[in-house]
Write a protein that holds these residues in place. Structure first.
Motif, mmCIF file in Angstrom:
data_model
loop_
_atom_site.group_PDB
_atom_site.id
_atom_site.type_symbol
_atom_site.label_atom_id
_atom_site.label_comp_id
_atom_site.label_asym_id
_atom_site.label_seq_id
_atom_site.Cartn_x
_atom_site.Cartn_y
_atom_site.Cartn_z
ATOM 1 N N ASP A 48 0.829 -1.204 0.000
ATOM 2 C CA ASP A 48 0.000 0.000 0.000
ATOM 3 C C ASP A 48 0.865 1.256 0.000
ATOM 4 O OD1 ASP A 48 -2.640 1.346 0.323
ATOM 5 O OD2 ASP A 48 -1.796 1.955 2.248
ATOM 6 N N THR A 49 1.885 1.277 0.845
ATOM 7 C CA THR A 49 2.774 2.438 0.922
ATOM 8 C C THR A 49 3.607 2.577 -0.343
ATOM 9 O OG1 THR A 49 2.901 2.141 3.319
ATOM 10 C CG2 THR A 49 4.555 3.571 2.316
ATOM 11 N N TYR A 50 4.085 1.450 -0.861
ATOM 12 C CA TYR A 50 4.926 1.469 -2.063
ATOM 13 C C TYR A 50 4.155 2.004 -3.266
ATOM 14 C CZ TYR A 50 8.430 -0.172 -5.450
ATOM 15 O OH TYR A 50 9.397 -0.258 -6.438
ATOM 16 N N LYS A 51 2.889 1.628 -3.397
ATOM 17 C CA LYS A 51 2.093 2.127 -4.522
ATOM 18 C C LYS A 51 1.890 3.632 -4.407
ATOM 19 C CE LYS A 51 -1.667 1.216 -7.593
ATOM 20 N NZ LYS A 51 -2.576 0.196 -8.134
ATOM 21 N N LYS A 52 1.685 4.123 -3.190
ATOM 22 C CA LYS A 52 1.538 5.573 -2.998
ATOM 23 C C LYS A 52 2.831 6.298 -3.352
ATOM 24 C CE LYS A 52 -1.931 5.114 0.657
ATOM 25 N NZ LYS A 52 -2.171 5.161 2.130
ATOM 26 N N ASP A 53 3.976 5.661 -3.062
ATOM 27 C CA ASP A 53 5.274 6.289 -3.324
ATOM 28 C C ASP A 53 5.683 6.215 -4.792
ATOM 29 O OD1 ASP A 53 5.432 6.845 -0.658
ATOM 30 O OD2 ASP A 53 7.090 5.463 -0.216
ATOM 31 N N THR A 54 5.347 5.106 -5.450
ATOM 32 C CA THR A 54 5.896 4.846 -6.788
ATOM 33 C C THR A 54 4.858 4.659 -7.883
ATOM 34 O OG1 THR A 54 5.922 2.424 -6.528
ATOM 35 C CG2 THR A 54 7.836 3.645 -5.682
ATOM 36 N N GLY A 55 3.622 4.370 -7.515
ATOM 37 C CA GLY A 55 2.605 4.071 -8.509
ATOM 38 C C GLY A 55 2.598 2.624 -8.960
ATOM 39 N N VAL A 56 3.547 1.839 -8.473
ATOM 40 C CA VAL A 56 3.649 0.430 -8.848
ATOM 41 C C VAL A 56 2.887 -0.422 -7.845
ATOM 42 C CG1 VAL A 56 5.206 -1.521 -9.260
ATOM 43 C CG2 VAL A 56 5.874 0.784 -9.959
ATOM 44 N N GLY A 57 2.003 -1.278 -8.326
ATOM 45 C CA GLY A 57 1.179 -2.096 -7.453
ATOM 46 C C GLY A 57 1.741 -3.490 -7.257
ATOM 47 N N LEU A 58 1.309 -4.118 -6.179
ATOM 48 C CA LEU A 58 1.672 -5.508 -5.893
ATOM 49 C C LEU A 58 0.389 -6.306 -5.694
ATOM 50 C CD1 LEU A 58 3.597 -7.851 -5.085
ATOM 51 C CD2 LEU A 58 3.540 -6.952 -2.750
ATOM 52 N N ASN A 59 0.194 -7.315 -6.519
ATOM 53 C CA ASN A 59 -0.945 -8.228 -6.383
ATOM 54 C C ASN A 59 -0.432 -9.503 -5.736
ATOM 55 O OD1 ASN A 59 -3.266 -9.788 -6.645
ATOM 56 N ND2 ASN A 59 -2.869 -10.268 -8.786
ATOM 57 N N TYR A 60 -0.671 -9.644 -4.423
ATOM 58 C CA TYR A 60 -0.170 -10.800 -3.676
ATOM 59 C C TYR A 60 -1.325 -11.682 -3.227
ATOM 60 C CZ TYR A 60 2.287 -13.644 -0.261
ATOM 61 O OH TYR A 60 2.816 -14.708 0.429
ATOM 62 N N GLN A 61 -1.271 -12.959 -3.624
ATOM 63 C CA GLN A 61 -2.292 -13.927 -3.238
ATOM 64 C C GLN A 61 -1.819 -14.686 -1.995
ATOM 65 O OE1 GLN A 61 -3.480 -16.411 -6.706
ATOM 66 N NE2 GLN A 61 -2.152 -15.038 -7.872
ATOM 67 N N SER A 62 -2.534 -14.518 -0.899
ATOM 68 C CA SER A 62 -2.188 -15.177 0.362
ATOM 69 C C SER A 62 -2.811 -16.570 0.362
ATOM 70 C CB SER A 62 -2.707 -14.329 1.530
ATOM 71 O OG SER A 62 -2.474 -14.949 2.767
ATOM 72 N N ILE A 63 -2.111 -17.543 -0.230
ATOM 73 C CA ILE A 63 -2.692 -18.873 -0.460
ATOM 74 C C ILE A 63 -1.947 -19.996 0.249
ATOM 75 C CG2 ILE A 63 -3.688 -18.239 -2.682
ATOM 76 C CD1 ILE A 63 -1.305 -19.649 -4.031
ATOM 77 N N GLY A 64 -0.915 -19.676 1.009
ATOM 78 C CA GLY A 64 -0.124 -20.700 1.678
ATOM 79 C C GLY A 64 1.175 -20.969 0.941
ATOM 80 N N SER A 65 2.180 -21.389 1.686
ATOM 81 C CA SER A 65 3.507 -21.599 1.110
ATOM 82 C C SER A 65 3.517 -22.643 0.002
ATOM 83 C CB SER A 65 4.490 -22.008 2.215
ATOM 84 O OG SER A 65 4.641 -20.980 3.162
ATOM 85 N N GLY A 66 2.767 -23.733 0.214
ATOM 86 C CA GLY A 66 2.720 -24.782 -0.803
ATOM 87 C C GLY A 66 2.211 -24.251 -2.130
ATOM 88 N N GLY A 67 1.150 -23.425 -2.076
ATOM 89 C CA GLY A 67 0.603 -22.823 -3.281
ATOM 90 C C GLY A 67 1.571 -21.859 -3.929
ATOM 91 N N GLY A 68 2.295 -21.113 -3.121
ATOM 92 C CA GLY A 68 3.269 -20.171 -3.660
ATOM 93 C C GLY A 68 4.397 -20.862 -4.399
ATOM 94 N N ILE A 69 4.878 -21.977 -3.837
ATOM 95 C CA ILE A 69 5.936 -22.744 -4.489
ATOM 96 C C ILE A 69 5.435 -23.301 -5.824
ATOM 97 C CG2 ILE A 69 7.354 -24.834 -4.313
ATOM 98 C CD1 ILE A 69 7.412 -24.286 -1.242
ATOM 99 N N LYS A 70 4.217 -23.812 -5.830
ATOM 100 C CA LYS A 70 3.646 -24.346 -7.075
ATOM 101 C C LYS A 70 3.503 -23.255 -8.129
ATOM 102 C CE LYS A 70 1.019 -28.161 -5.005
ATOM 103 N NZ LYS A 70 -0.345 -28.670 -4.660
ATOM 104 N N GLN A 71 3.053 -22.075 -7.724
ATOM 105 C CA GLN A 71 2.815 -21.008 -8.701
ATOM 106 C C GLN A 71 4.107 -20.452 -9.280
ATOM 107 O OE1 GLN A 71 -0.149 -18.144 -8.747
ATOM 108 N NE2 GLN A 71 -1.620 -19.248 -7.504
ATOM 109 N N ILE A 72 5.150 -20.301 -8.467
ATOM 110 C CA ILE A 72 6.403 -19.792 -9.037
ATOM 111 C C ILE A 72 7.024 -20.832 -9.955
ATOM 112 C CG2 ILE A 72 7.838 -20.470 -7.051
ATOM 113 C CD1 ILE A 72 8.319 -17.410 -9.380
ATOM 114 N N LYS A 73 6.904 -22.105 -9.604
ATOM 115 C CA LYS A 73 7.444 -23.149 -10.482
ATOM 116 C C LYS A 73 6.658 -23.240 -11.784
ATOM 117 C CE LYS A 73 9.824 -26.139 -7.184
ATOM 118 N NZ LYS A 73 9.965 -27.516 -6.657
ATOM 119 N N ALA A 74 5.369 -22.909 -11.727
ATOM 120 C CA ALA A 74 4.544 -22.896 -12.938
ATOM 121 C C ALA A 74 4.691 -21.583 -13.718
ATOM 122 C CB ALA A 74 3.077 -23.111 -12.566
ATOM 123 N N LYS A 75 5.431 -20.643 -13.157
ATOM 124 C CA LYS A 75 5.694 -19.338 -13.779
ATOM 125 C C LYS A 75 4.413 -18.530 -14.011
ATOM 126 C CE LYS A 75 9.974 -20.858 -16.016
ATOM 127 N NZ LYS A 75 10.775 -20.902 -17.255
#
Length: 353
Positions: A48-75
């Protein structure tokens, strides 16, 4: 009239083109990530603060570590996030860089009428026996012995645990396995385990919600979730036999002697560290991204965000009782980025000015 229509059409076309370019630029700049729920409160605050400072947004899905590992490996995301670090051979095979972003504490939370936060104390073996289903009532002798001055109800214990692949679960079960041979043998340590008892809930959010709605419940969450949901946390007896509260100072004490360079990808586990002031369930959370990403520009934007968080996010982290990474670790991580996270031309995607 014809001139007016033609001018209007040109103006509309130019406006549409401008809108399209603006949206395209915004979409190109936005960063996508997914994974651990443990750090979600601080990632959301930073974003939230970074977007106010830079205009760049972050879309982060809070889905659990297992899901995060799967998604980065799937690119499918720019970065993954996990509270369970990948080992060196897995990082190497996948072509991933890994680095710690922030530290925090996992706390037992309970729903017992009349019990205030920190009024109840548990130790590791007792906590393990509760989650093993060996201790089933709040007035069990083992709990009464640790809490002689607390009026404990004759109430059944309702265990709440994670149902998804979870780095919080990895660190929690790592701790239980370290303090209980029975737990280590019967259940083990992993992001997802076969729980002997209890009901499952998704994410730190789900566990927090279930505990708050269930009388007699006990669960485990990252401390920020306990604070945000006004849950009753317990204190703990640590490895040195001292009663400790979950505070940023106690989390820092547990991390004080960590040798971050001792493991590939800085994968140091902070559970059950010695020290009179150490919180026994302290944990770090890691970022995973490709060393040679397909989308170099967006990975470069992600590294800018992480650098900003390291440099300017400490106070925000402290407000949520997270612990920033030590300066020496940050310097080491940035040096690793410059050396290992590169584009097709071999040039680093981020370099400190």
């Amino acid at each position: 009239m014809r001139h007016f229509i033609r001018s209007a059409a040109v103006a509309i076309a130019m406006a549409a083109a401008t809108t399209t370019l603006t949206l395209s630029a915004a979409l190109a700049a936005d960063i996508s990530g997914a994974g651990a729920t443990f750090p979600y409160p601080i990632y959301a605050k930073w974003a939230d603060t970074y977007k106010k400072d830079t205009g760049v947004g972050l879309n982060y899905q809070s889905i659990g570590s297992g899901g995060g590992i799967k998604q980065i490996k799937a690119k499918t995301v720019t970065f993954g996030a996990s509270d369970a670090p990948l080992k060196g051979d897995e990082l190497e095979a996948a072509g991933l860089a890994q680095f710690p972003m922030v530290m925090g504490g996992i706390v037992p939370v309970v729903n017992l009428e009349g019990i205030k936060p920190g009024e109840l104390v548990l130790d590791g073996p007792t906590l393990a026996d509760i989650f093993l289903g060996k201790i089933t009532s709040w007035d069990d002798e083992a709990i009464k012995k640790l809490n002689p001055d607390v009026k404990l109800p004759s109430q059944a214990i309702a265990v709440v645990h994670r149902s998804d692949g979870s780095g919080t679960t990895f660190n929690f079960t790592y701790y239980l396995g370290d303090v209980s041979a029975d737990w280590k043998e019967k259940v083990g340590v992993d992001k997802a385990v076969e729980w002997p008892v209890g009901i499952g809930a998704k994410g730190n959010e789900g566990v927090a919600n279930n505990v708050s709605q269930t009388g007699g419940a006990i669960g485990y969450v990252e401390y920020a979730y306990a604070k945000q949901n006004k849950l009753t946390h317990t204190d703990m007896i640590n490895k040195d036999g001292k009663k400790v509260e979950p505070t940023a100072a106690a989390f820092s004490a547990a991390a004080a002697n960590a040798d971050w360079s001792s493991q590939p990808g800085y994968g140091v586990i902070l559970a059950n560290e010695p020290g009179a002031e150490s919180w026994p369930m302290t944990a770090a959370t890691w970022i995973l991204l490709y060393k040679k990403p397909d989308d170099a520009a967006t990975t470069g934007e992600a590294l800018k965000f992480f650098a900003w968080a390291y440099d300017k996010g400490d106070e925000m982290a402290g407000e949520l009782d997270y612990v920033p990474m030590p300066d020496k670790v940050v310097e080491s991580v940035k040096a690793m980025w410059a050396k290992e996270v590169v584009g097709d031309d071999g040039k680093p995607l981020y370099s400190a000015m």
